[in-house]
Motif scaffolding. Structure first.
Motif, PDB file in Angstrom:
ATOM      1  N   PHE A  35       0.828  -1.207   0.000  1.00  0.00           N
ATOM      2  CA  PHE A  35       0.000   0.000   0.000  1.00  0.00           C
ATOM      3  C   PHE A  35       0.864   1.260   0.000  1.00  0.00           C
ATOM      4  O   PHE A  35       0.531   2.265  -0.634  1.00  0.00           O
ATOM      5  CB  PHE A  35      -0.940   0.001   1.199  1.00  0.00           C
ATOM      6  N   LYS A  36       1.994   1.212   0.703  1.00  0.00           N
ATOM      7  CA  LYS A  36       2.903   2.364   0.726  1.00  0.00           C
ATOM      8  C   LYS A  36       3.488   2.620  -0.665  1.00  0.00           C
ATOM      9  O   LYS A  36       3.702   3.766  -1.067  1.00  0.00           O
ATOM     10  CB  LYS A  36       4.025   2.123   1.741  1.00  0.00           C
ATOM     11  N   LEU A  37       3.743   1.541  -1.402  1.00  0.00           N
ATOM     12  CA  LEU A  37       4.230   1.683  -2.773  1.00  0.00           C
ATOM     13  C   LEU A  37       3.207   2.425  -3.623  1.00  0.00           C
ATOM     14  O   LEU A  37       3.557   3.310  -4.408  1.00  0.00           O
ATOM     15  CB  LEU A  37       4.524   0.298  -3.361  1.00  0.00           C
ATOM     16  N   TRP A  38       1.928   2.081  -3.478  1.00  0.00           N
ATOM     17  CA  TRP A  38       0.896   2.759  -4.259  1.00  0.00           C
ATOM     18  C   TRP A  38       0.730   4.217  -3.847  1.00  0.00           C
ATOM     19  O   TRP A  38       0.464   5.081  -4.684  1.00  0.00           O
ATOM     20  CB  TRP A  38      -0.426   1.993  -4.166  1.00  0.00           C
ATOM     21  N   GLU A  39       0.888   4.501  -2.569  1.00  0.00           N
ATOM     22  CA  GLU A  39       0.844   5.900  -2.126  1.00  0.00           C
ATOM     23  C   GLU A  39       1.988   6.683  -2.757  1.00  0.00           C
ATOM     24  O   GLU A  39       1.832   7.854  -3.139  1.00  0.00           O
ATOM     25  CB  GLU A  39       0.922   5.958  -0.598  1.00  0.00           C
ATOM     26  N   ALA A  40       3.160   6.032  -2.878  1.00  0.00           N
ATOM     27  CA  ALA A  40       4.312   6.687  -3.495  1.00  0.00           C
ATOM     28  C   ALA A  40       4.093   6.915  -4.993  1.00  0.00           C
ATOM     29  O   ALA A  40       4.507   7.944  -5.542  1.00  0.00           O
ATOM     30  CB  ALA A  40       5.574   5.845  -3.267  1.00  0.00           C
ATOM     31  N   ILE A  41       3.447   5.951  -5.654  1.00  0.00           N
ATOM     32  CA  ILE A  41       3.122   6.116  -7.080  1.00  0.00           C
ATOM     33  C   ILE A  41       2.223   7.333  -7.276  1.00  0.00           C
ATOM     34  O   ILE A  41       2.436   8.150  -8.170  1.00  0.00           O
ATOM     35  CB  ILE A  41       2.456   4.841  -7.633  1.00  0.00           C
ATOM     36  N   GLU A  42       1.217   7.466  -6.426  1.00  0.00           N
ATOM     37  CA  GLU A  42       0.304   8.605  -6.515  1.00  0.00           C
ATOM     38  C   GLU A  42       1.040   9.921  -6.247  1.00  0.00           C
ATOM     39  O   GLU A  42       0.854  10.915  -6.964  1.00  0.00           O
ATOM     40  CB  GLU A  42      -0.850   8.425  -5.523  1.00  0.00           C
ATOM     41  N   ALA A  43       1.905   9.927  -5.227  1.00  0.00           N
ATOM     42  CA  ALA A  43       2.646  11.160  -4.894  1.00  0.00           C
ATOM     43  C   ALA A  43       3.565  11.568  -6.040  1.00  0.00           C
ATOM     44  O   ALA A  43       3.676  12.758  -6.375  1.00  0.00           O
ATOM     45  CB  ALA A  43       3.443  10.950  -3.608  1.00  0.00           C
ATOM     46  N   GLU A  44       4.217  10.587  -6.655  1.00  0.00           N
ATOM     47  CA  GLU A  44       5.120  10.896  -7.764  1.00  0.00           C
ATOM     48  C   GLU A  44       4.336  11.405  -8.972  1.00  0.00           C
ATOM     49  O   GLU A  44       4.766  12.347  -9.648  1.00  0.00           O
ATOM     50  CB  GLU A  44       5.925   9.654  -8.140  1.00  0.00           C
ATOM     51  N   ALA A  45       3.198  10.785  -9.253  1.00  0.00           N
ATOM     52  CA  ALA A  45       2.365  11.236 -10.377  1.00  0.00           C
ATOM     53  C   ALA A  45       1.893  12.669 -10.153  1.00  0.00           C
ATOM     54  O   ALA A  45       1.897  13.488 -11.079  1.00  0.00           O
ATOM     55  CB  ALA A  45       1.164  10.303 -10.546  1.00  0.00           C
ATOM     56  N   ARG A  46       1.515  12.993  -8.918  1.00  0.00           N
ATOM     57  CA  ARG A  46       1.053  14.339  -8.603  1.00  0.00           C
ATOM     58  C   ARG A  46       2.185  15.367  -8.725  1.00  0.00           C
ATOM     59  O   ARG A  46       1.947  16.526  -9.066  1.00  0.00           O
ATOM     60  CB  ARG A  46       0.485  14.387  -7.187  1.00  0.00           C
ATOM     61  N   LEU A  48       4.440  15.357 -10.907  1.00  0.00           N
ATOM     62  CA  LEU A  48       4.631  15.620 -12.331  1.00  0.00           C
ATOM     63  C   LEU A  48       3.454  16.384 -12.928  1.00  0.00           C
ATOM     64  O   LEU A  48       3.627  17.203 -13.830  1.00  0.00           O
ATOM     65  CB  LEU A  48       4.826  14.289 -13.085  1.00  0.00           C
ATOM     66  N   ASP A  49       2.259  16.056 -12.449  1.00  0.00           N
ATOM     67  CA  ASP A  49       1.045  16.724 -12.939  1.00  0.00           C
ATOM     68  C   ASP A  49       0.018  16.680 -11.823  1.00  0.00           C
ATOM     69  O   ASP A  49      -0.665  15.672 -11.636  1.00  0.00           O
ATOM     70  CB  ASP A  49       0.519  16.021 -14.196  1.00  0.00           C
ATOM     71  N   ALA A  50      -0.089  17.761 -11.075  1.00  0.00           N
ATOM     72  CA  ALA A  50      -0.941  17.783  -9.884  1.00  0.00           C
ATOM     73  C   ALA A  50      -2.397  17.520 -10.214  1.00  0.00           C
ATOM     74  O   ALA A  50      -3.174  17.100  -9.350  1.00  0.00           O
ATOM     75  CB  ALA A  50      -0.809  19.128  -9.163  1.00  0.00           C
ATOM     76  N   ALA A  51      -2.793  17.758 -11.452  1.00  0.00           N
ATOM     77  CA  ALA A  51      -4.206  17.633 -11.823  1.00  0.00           C
ATOM     78  C   ALA A  51      -4.598  16.243 -12.294  1.00  0.00           C
ATOM     79  O   ALA A  51      -5.777  15.987 -12.527  1.00  0.00           O
ATOM     80  CB  ALA A  51      -4.543  18.645 -12.918  1.00  0.00           C
ATOM     81  N   LEU A  52      -3.616  15.325 -12.437  1.00  0.00           N
ATOM     82  CA  LEU A  52      -3.936  14.005 -13.008  1.00  0.00           C
ATOM     83  C   LEU A  52      -3.631  12.901 -12.007  1.00  0.00           C
ATOM     84  O   LEU A  52      -2.468  12.637 -11.694  1.00  0.00           O
ATOM     85  CB  LEU A  52      -3.136  13.780 -14.290  1.00  0.00           C
ATOM     86  N   PRO A  53      -4.651  12.220 -11.474  1.00  0.00           N
ATOM     87  CA  PRO A  53      -4.420  11.103 -10.554  1.00  0.00           C
ATOM     88  C   PRO A  53      -3.647   9.973 -11.236  1.00  0.00           C
ATOM     89  O   PRO A  53      -3.788   9.748 -12.436  1.00  0.00           O
ATOM     90  CB  PRO A  53      -5.839  10.644 -10.185  1.00  0.00           C
ATOM     91  N   ALA A  54      -2.858   9.256 -10.446  1.00  0.00           N
ATOM     92  CA  ALA A  54      -2.033   8.173 -10.992  1.00  0.00           C
ATOM     93  C   ALA A  54      -2.841   7.116 -11.745  1.00  0.00           C
ATOM     94  O   ALA A  54      -2.413   6.661 -12.809  1.00  0.00           O
ATOM     95  CB  ALA A  54      -1.217   7.524  -9.871  1.00  0.00           C
ATOM     96  N   PRO A  55      -4.020   6.657 -11.240  1.00  0.00           N
ATOM     97  CA  PRO A  55      -4.761   5.620 -11.988  1.00  0.00           C
ATOM     98  C   PRO A  55      -5.107   6.052 -13.404  1.00  0.00           C
ATOM     99  O   PRO A  55      -5.022   5.242 -14.343  1.00  0.00           O
ATOM    100  CB  PRO A  55      -6.027   5.427 -11.140  1.00  0.00           C
ATOM    101  N   LEU A  56      -5.487   7.318 -13.597  1.00  0.00           N
ATOM    102  CA  LEU A  56      -5.839   7.777 -14.932  1.00  0.00           C
ATOM    103  C   LEU A  56      -4.594   7.977 -15.786  1.00  0.00           C
ATOM    104  O   LEU A  56      -4.621   7.759 -16.999  1.00  0.00           O
ATOM    105  CB  LEU A  56      -6.642   9.083 -14.845  1.00  0.00           C
ATOM    106  N   ARG A  57      -3.495   8.367 -15.150  1.00  0.00           N
ATOM    107  CA  ARG A  57      -2.235   8.504 -15.879  1.00  0.00           C
ATOM    108  C   ARG A  57      -1.789   7.150 -16.441  1.00  0.00           C
ATOM    109  O   ARG A  57      -1.366   7.039 -17.593  1.00  0.00           O
ATOM    110  CB  ARG A  57      -1.160   9.079 -14.951  1.00  0.00           C
ATOM    111  N   ILE A  58      -1.919   6.105 -15.613  1.00  0.00           N
ATOM    112  CA  ILE A  58      -1.531   4.761 -16.055  1.00  0.00           C
ATOM    113  C   ILE A  58      -2.506   4.245 -17.113  1.00  0.00           C
ATOM    114  O   ILE A  58      -2.112   3.601 -18.084  1.00  0.00           O
ATOM    115  CB  ILE A  58      -1.458   3.804 -14.849  1.00  0.00           C
ATOM    116  N   ALA A  59      -3.801   4.539 -16.935  1.00  0.00           N
ATOM    117  CA  ALA A  59      -4.808   4.082 -17.899  1.00  0.00           C
ATOM    118  C   ALA A  59      -4.547   4.661 -19.284  1.00  0.00           C
ATOM    119  O   ALA A  59      -4.758   3.989 -20.302  1.00  0.00           O
ATOM    120  CB  ALA A  59      -6.207   4.468 -17.428  1.00  0.00           C
ATOM    121  N   GLN A  60      -4.066   5.901 -19.340  1.00  0.00           N
ATOM    122  CA  GLN A  60      -3.770   6.522 -20.633  1.00  0.00           C
ATOM    123  C   GLN A  60      -2.686   5.757 -21.386  1.00  0.00           C
ATOM    124  O   GLN A  60      -2.660   5.740 -22.621  1.00  0.00           O
ATOM    125  CB  GLN A  60      -3.328   7.973 -20.420  1.00  0.00           C
ATOM    126  N   ALA A  61      -1.781   5.138 -20.613  1.00  0.00           N
ATOM    127  CA  ALA A  61      -0.666   4.415 -21.233  1.00  0.00           C
ATOM    128  C   ALA A  61      -0.953   2.939 -21.438  1.00  0.00           C
ATOM    129  O   ALA A  61      -0.169   2.224 -22.063  1.00  0.00           O
ATOM    130  CB  ALA A  61       0.588   4.566 -20.363  1.00  0.00           C
TER     131      ALA A  61
END
Length: 323
Positions: A35-46, A48-61
Motif C-alpha cells: 500500500f505504501k508503494l501505491w501511495e508513493a506512485i500517486e505522490a510521484e504522479a502528482r 509531475l502533474d498535480a491535476a492528473l491522478p495516478a490511476p488515470l495517468r496509467i490508464a492513458q498508457a
C-alpha cells in the motif's frame, strides 16, 4: 510505470523500499509495504502533474501490447465476466484482496475487498483496480463501454478536479461506497472479447497455478484461514469444518497448525470480525444489523455482545468517536 512516465527510483525512495526492488526475482511485500508503494506512485504522479491522478495517468498508457500477467490473462478471456473470474482466482498473486462477482440477468456487480484490514488500502489503489477493469473492457471489446455505477470509499480531501476527471473517464460520477464497486449491464459483461485466445491461456495458466500453490505453501495457516473467512463471512458459514474443507486440511491439522502459530480458530475468527466491524463502523453508515449480517451473525444483538467482548466498548461508542 515506465510507460506512464513514472520513474521507479523516486517512487521507491518515497516508499522507503530497496532501490533494486524491481530487478529482484520472487519479490514479496507485506500489505503495508504494498500500500505504501501505491501511495508513493500517486505522490510521484502528482509531482509531475498535480491535476492528473495516478490511476488515470496509467490508464492513458495502458495498451493490449503490455505483457503484464494480469492484463494478458484477462485479454485472453472470452468476455469481461470470464476475465474477472480468472483474475479473481489468481488475485492473491497481485495483492491482498478478494474480487467478488455477483451476476443477475440485468446487472453484474464487481466488488473488491481486502484480506488485511489492519491498514486500510489507499484510495489510489482501489481507484486503479476499477479503472483497470473498465479500460480492459474497452481495449478487448473495442467499444466505449461504461459502467452503470462506480464507487469506492471517498474521503473529504478528494479534490473536485479529481471527481470531474474520474466522471469523464467512467462516464458516470464516482459514488461513496464501502468497497470498491463496479456495476455493469450484464449484456456488456458478456460482450465477446476480440482478443480471446484460449490456446495461449492453456499454455499460460499452469505457471499461475504453480505460483498460487507456492504462495499457499509459504503462507502461514493464519493467513490462509483469514483469507477463507473473508470469503465465507457474508454467507454466514464460518464453522471450522467448513473452513477446513475449503483449505483442504483436516480440522485437527488446522487446529494444530494454528496452535503452533500461537493462536486458535476462534481467535482468528474474532480478530477478522473485529477488524472488519471497526472498519464498517468508522467508514460507513451501515446499521449494526447490516454489519452483523456481513460478519455472519444471526442478529444485531449477537453482534453487539460479541463486539463488547472483543473491544470492551459498544458499536455505538465507536461510531460516535467516543471509544
Amino acid at each position: 510505470m515506465q510507460d506512464a512516465g513514472l520513474a521507479a527510483p523516486p517512487i521507491l525512495r518515497r516508499a522507503e523500499l530497496p532501490g533494486d526492488l524491481f530487478a529482484r526475482d520472487q519479490v514479496r511485500l507485506t500489505s503495508a509495504e504494498f500500500f505504501k508503494l501505491w501511495e508513493a506512485i500517486e505522490a510521484e504522479a502528482r509531482s509531475l502533474d498535480a491535476a492528473l491522478p495516478a490511476p488515470l495517468r496509467i490508464a492513458q498508457a495502458m495498451t493490449s501490447d503490455w505483457f503484464d500477467p494480469e492484463l494478458f490473462a484477462a485479454l485472453c478471456s472470452a468476455n469481461l465476466g470470464n476475465a474477472i473470474e480468472r483474475i479473481g482466482k489468481y488475485v492473491r498473486l497481485i495483492a491482498p484482496m478478494v474480487i467478488t462477482l455477483d451476476r443477475t440477468p440485468v446487472q453484474t456487480t464487481l466488488t473488491i475487498d481486502f484480506l488485511d484490514q489492519t491498514k486500510p488500502p489507499p484510495n489510489v489503489f482501489s481507484a486503479f483496480k476499477l479503472v483497470f477493469f473498465v479500460q480492459l473492457a474497452r481495449l478487448a471489446t473495442r467499444t466505449a463501454m461504461k459502467p452503470l455505477k462506480v464507487g469506492w470509499p471517498l474521503t473529504d480531501d478528494v479534490p473536485e478536479t479529481d471527481a470531474g476527471l474520474y466522471r469523464e473517464f467512467f462516464g458516470v460520477p464516482v459514488e461513496n461506497m464501502v468497497l470498491g464497486t463496479l456495476v455493469f449491464d450484464t449484456a456488456d459483461v458478456e460482450r465477446p472479447f476480440l482478443t480471446e485466445n484460449h490456446k495461449i491461456w492453456l499454455f499460460f495458466e499452469p505457471s499461475l497455478r504453480q505460483r498460487l500453490a507456492d504462495l499457499d505453501r509459504t503462507a502461514s495457516m493464519v493467513e490462509r484461514v483469514r483469507s477463507a473467512l473473508l470469503e465465507a463471512l457474508p454467507a454466514g458459514d464460518v464453522s471450522m469444518q467448513s473452513v477446513s474443507k475449503q483449505l483442504g486440511v483436516g480440522t485437527r491439522t488446522l487446529q494444530r497448525r494454528l496452535h503452533e502459530e500461537g493462536t486458535s480458530f476462534q481467535q482468528t475468527l474474532d480478530n477478522v470480525r473485529s477488524s472488519l466491524a471497526e472498519h464498517y463502523l468508522r467508514k460507513t453508515m451501515m446499521s449494526s444489523a447490516e454489519i452483523a449480517l456481513l460478519l455472519g451473525f444471526e442478529d444485531g444483538n449477537s453482534f453487539v455482545r460479541a463486539f463488547r467482548g472483543w473491544t470492551g466498548t459498544t458499536p455505538l461508542a465507536v461510531r460516535r468517536g467516543t471509544a
